[in-house]
Scaffold this motif. Sequence first.
Motif, short mmCIF file in Angstrom:
data_model
loop_
_atom_site.label_atom_id
_atom_site.label_comp_id
_atom_site.label_asym_id
_atom_site.label_seq_id
_atom_site.Cartn_x
_atom_site.Cartn_y
_atom_site.Cartn_z
N PHE A 121 -7.59 -7.35 -8.83
CA PHE A 121 -7.67 -6.17 -9.69
C PHE A 121 -7.79 -4.93 -8.82
N GLU A 122 -7.01 -3.91 -9.12
CA GLU A 122 -7.14 -2.63 -8.43
C GLU A 122 -7.32 -1.56 -9.50
N PHE A 123 -8.31 -0.69 -9.30
CA PHE A 123 -8.64 0.28 -10.35
C PHE A 123 -9.24 1.53 -9.73
N GLY A 124 -9.22 2.61 -10.51
CA GLY A 124 -9.69 3.89 -9.99
C GLY A 124 -10.31 4.74 -11.07
N ALA A 125 -10.36 6.06 -10.80
CA ALA A 125 -11.02 7.01 -11.70
C ALA A 125 -10.48 6.89 -13.11
N GLY A 126 -11.41 6.87 -14.07
CA GLY A 126 -11.02 6.76 -15.48
C GLY A 126 -10.91 5.33 -15.97
N GLU A 127 -11.16 4.36 -15.09
CA GLU A 127 -11.09 2.95 -15.48
C GLU A 127 -12.45 2.29 -15.26
N SER A 128 -12.65 1.19 -15.97
CA SER A 128 -13.90 0.44 -15.85
C SER A 128 -13.61 -1.02 -15.54
N LEU A 129 -14.44 -1.59 -14.67
CA LEU A 129 -14.43 -3.02 -14.38
C LEU A 129 -15.50 -3.67 -15.25
N ILE A 130 -15.12 -4.69 -16.01
CA ILE A 130 -16.08 -5.41 -16.85
C ILE A 130 -16.18 -6.84 -16.35
N VAL A 131 -17.40 -7.27 -16.01
CA VAL A 131 -17.65 -8.63 -15.56
C VAL A 131 -18.59 -9.27 -16.58
N THR A 132 -18.15 -10.37 -17.20
CA THR A 132 -18.95 -10.98 -18.27
C THR A 132 -19.51 -12.35 -17.90
N ALA A 133 -19.55 -12.66 -16.60
CA ALA A 133 -20.17 -13.91 -16.14
C ALA A 133 -20.59 -13.73 -14.70
N ASP A 134 -21.52 -14.56 -14.25
CA ASP A 134 -21.93 -14.55 -12.85
C ASP A 134 -20.82 -15.21 -12.03
N VAL A 135 -19.98 -14.42 -11.38
CA VAL A 135 -18.83 -14.98 -10.67
C VAL A 135 -18.77 -14.46 -9.24
N PRO A 136 -18.35 -15.31 -8.29
CA PRO A 136 -18.15 -14.85 -6.92
C PRO A 136 -16.94 -13.91 -6.85
N THR A 137 -17.12 -12.76 -6.23
CA THR A 137 -16.04 -11.79 -6.10
C THR A 137 -15.96 -11.30 -4.67
N VAL A 138 -14.76 -10.80 -4.32
CA VAL A 138 -14.55 -10.13 -3.04
C VAL A 138 -14.07 -8.72 -3.38
N SER A 139 -14.80 -7.71 -2.93
CA SER A 139 -14.44 -6.35 -3.29
C SER A 139 -14.28 -5.47 -2.06
N GLN A 140 -13.55 -4.37 -2.25
CA GLN A 140 -13.30 -3.44 -1.14
C GLN A 140 -12.94 -2.07 -1.71
N VAL A 141 -13.67 -1.05 -1.28
CA VAL A 141 -13.29 0.33 -1.60
C VAL A 141 -12.08 0.67 -0.74
N ILE A 142 -10.99 1.11 -1.37
CA ILE A 142 -9.75 1.37 -0.62
C ILE A 142 -9.40 2.85 -0.54
N THR A 143 -9.99 3.68 -1.41
CA THR A 143 -9.73 5.11 -1.36
C THR A 143 -11.06 5.85 -1.44
N ALA A 144 -11.43 6.54 -0.36
CA ALA A 144 -12.66 7.31 -0.31
C ALA A 144 -12.61 8.24 0.90
N SER A 145 -13.23 9.40 0.78
CA SER A 145 -13.30 10.35 1.89
C SER A 145 -14.57 11.16 1.76
N ARG A 146 -14.91 11.92 2.78
CA ARG A 146 -16.11 12.75 2.72
C ARG A 146 -15.97 13.82 1.64
N ASN A 147 -14.77 14.37 1.51
CA ASN A 147 -14.56 15.40 0.50
C ASN A 147 -14.50 14.82 -0.92
N GLU A 148 -13.98 13.61 -1.04
CA GLU A 148 -13.89 12.95 -2.34
C GLU A 148 -14.36 11.51 -2.20
N PRO A 149 -15.69 11.30 -2.20
CA PRO A 149 -16.23 9.94 -2.03
C PRO A 149 -15.84 9.04 -3.21
N TYR A 150 -15.83 7.76 -2.92
CA TYR A 150 -15.72 6.79 -4.02
C TYR A 150 -17.04 6.84 -4.79
#
Length: 294
Positions: free
Chosen positions: A65-94
């Motif tokens: 899943f890839e998502f950004g501003a204006g979207e929501s991630l919904i997790v409805t169970a205790d599940v193992p995930t691998v996540s990574q912030v891919i777009t972030a900067s000092r001027n516009e942090p994630y």
Amino acid sequence: MNELLEAASRYAEANHHAGIAVTPFPGLVILRETTPTALLYAVSKPLVAVVLQGRKRVAMGNRLFEFGAGESLIVTADVPTVSQVITASRNEPYLALVVELDHVLIESLVVEMGTAPFTVGEPVRVDPTEGEVADAALRLLRLLDRPRSVEILKDQLLRELHYWLLSGRHGGAIRALGIASSHAQRISRAIARIREDFAKPLRVEQLADEAGMSLSGFHVHFRTITSLTPLQYQKQLRLIEARRFMLDGLPIAKAAYDVGYESIPQFTREYGRLFGTSPAKDIREVKVRLGTSA
């Protein structure tokens, strides 16, 4: 969404530590990253993450899943995930507002809201953030500027936020968490037991009995809700916990034994399958990255 972004940004900038700004509201934090991150392995609890700025990628099983501003991630169970912030900067942090779903609140609201369907499907979803959810979140964050109001008003605003989540497009999946007889609720109790006793031998028959299911039915519903078998779930949980122990300074052998492994070669093999490298190399590289970013 702009007002919510401004409120979250202001609070997170002043209060974050290691990318997390804890709020006075139970289960609610703001994530803030100024650079793209390395892969983060975790067992996510049921939650909603409202992304306000930047982009993130989350993998669960073979789904990405890839998502950004204006979207929501919904997790409805205790599940193992691998996540990574891919777009972030000092001027516009994630920036993301993360709310752990409160089972007690959900159960209470389900009773009050009356009969409505509940569903069990994919435990991870991404969709546009609904306006009512964003509005309730904004009013919660506005309380941070009035500390005396927090204790008086936080419970009703958290309750309202959960109400809008239950009323939204994924209300059926969230609703299942608050129905004691639902498969989701029964499996969540089994997951809680596995998380509590992850270093002990797994007795699937006992878990099935506690969930009030046949062994075959338990396997089917566990896999439907988590995308894993009980043994796969325990294995990933053990490896993720061992990695956390090693990052805290525990030797490899001690970490392996503490999470339930009796064979270091087996631990090393299974660690490599999940993380793509050996324990020693992985921990060394992570510490180098952390040192570089410090």
